[in-house]
Enzyme design. Structure first.
Site, PDB file in Angstrom:
ATOM      1  CG  ASP A 169      20.993   9.425  21.771  1.00 23.31           C
ATOM      2  OD1 ASP A 169      20.515   8.308  22.061  1.00 23.31           O
ATOM      3  OD2 ASP A 169      20.296  10.425  21.539  1.00 23.31           O
ATOM      4  CG  ASP A 205      30.379  28.429   8.162  1.00 22.08           C
ATOM      5  OD1 ASP A 205      31.151  29.119   7.472  1.00 22.08           O
ATOM      6  OD2 ASP A 205      29.618  28.906   9.028  1.00 22.08           O
TER       7      ASP A 205
END
Length: 298
Positions: A78, A182
């Site tokens: 991928d 985050d």
């Protein structure tokens, strides 16, 4: 090409339209190099011209300016498929992945059945599933600092330091609010099955013209994932984040950000052409095969 529909169109490529195939591989991978030669000999034997290139041979938007292939076959996992696809955004060249990696969610052809699939392509042609990509622009001090594309996602997040990112979010001319987290993941329907879904983002049909926005561990706010139409420009302004703040494209390309930077992200419909072979697994079947969706008990 502008498309205001909620889903991407499908195009049929007839077998008679295939005369030149490009094989893209990691030249440092001996297995890929050997298979590339095997694939090349097979196509030449069937009267198809072949060109072989390395995955990093072209820069974004500069691929195949001289002679365009009718099909680009990528040997790899991928990550390799995404890396090549990012260089072919808006080229309208069909992409077909042959899985040499672990997950292979984006690969249409398993290595074990490559010859069978290639024969189907030359006998019956293939469909093109058009997919959306991301256009990304970063402005610094009111000047364009960076522009590029992403196939899977654009992630704004911290580096090694455990420090929250503070961003102002706007959709079009409307301010949505601020988020401390985050990080933030802006993903295409193709890319939501990666980092985004791990952070609690939604799964989205690859043919839809939408983007998803998902926070990573939001702090003291109830910011949920958003799904936005591709026509809406999504703008992020960096309020705070320290010197260790980055924009990462597809998990492969990293750009340092500064406080005050403005990042604008838009969806580009019809930007990527993925070759689909008749009889191959559907999107939902792949979700089941790869463990994204559990099978119902019998």
């Amino acid at each position: 090409m502008k498309n205001n529909q909620s889903t991407q169109p499908t195009t049929m490529i007839n077998k008679d339209q295939i005369s030149l195939v490009c094989l893209v591989l990691k030249r440092s991978n001996s297995k890929a190099a050997d298979l590339g030669e095997q694939f090349k000999n097979w196509f030449v034997k069937h009267g198809i011209d072949v060109v072989m290139i390395g995955e990093n041979q072209y820069s974004e938007g500069k691929a195949f300016e001289e002679k365009r292939p009718d099909l680009c076959i990528i040997l790899g996992g991928d990550g390799t498929i995404v890396s090549v696809a990012r260089r072919l955004v808006k080229s309208q060249i069909p992409l077909l992945g042959v899985n040499l990696g672990r997950v292979g969610f984006l690969a249409e052809t398993p290595l074990s059945s490559w010859e069978y699939d290639f024969e189907r392509i030359l006998n019956k042609g293939f469909n093109i599933e058009w997919r959306l990509a991301l256009s990304i622009k970063v402005e610094r001090k009111n000047k364009l600092f960076f522009s590029g594309f992403a196939v899977n996602d654009a992630v704004i997040g911290r580096g090694a330091l455990a420090r929250l990112v503070s961003l102002d979010l706007c959709v079009g001319d409307e301010c949505v609010g601020a988020v401390r987290a985050d990080g933030l993941i802006i993903a295409t329907p193709t890319g939501v099955s990666g980092y985004s879904v791990s952070a609690g983002g939604p799964l989205i049909l690859p043919s839809l013209n939408v983007i998803s926005v998902t926070p990573i561990c939001p702090f003291l706010c109830n910011f949920k994932s958003l799904v936005l139409g591709h026509e809406s420009a999504f703008t992020l302004s960096v309020r705070e984040g320290g010197p260790d703040l980055f924009l990462t494209r597809d998990g492969q390309d990293m750009l340092p950000l500064k406080v005050g930077d403005s990042i604008t992200i838009k969806g580009l419909p019809n930007a990527l052409a993925f070759a689909k072979i008749e009889g191959r697994s559907s999107y939902f079947a792949r979700l089941q095969q790869k463990g994204f969706i559990g099978l119902a008990p019998s």
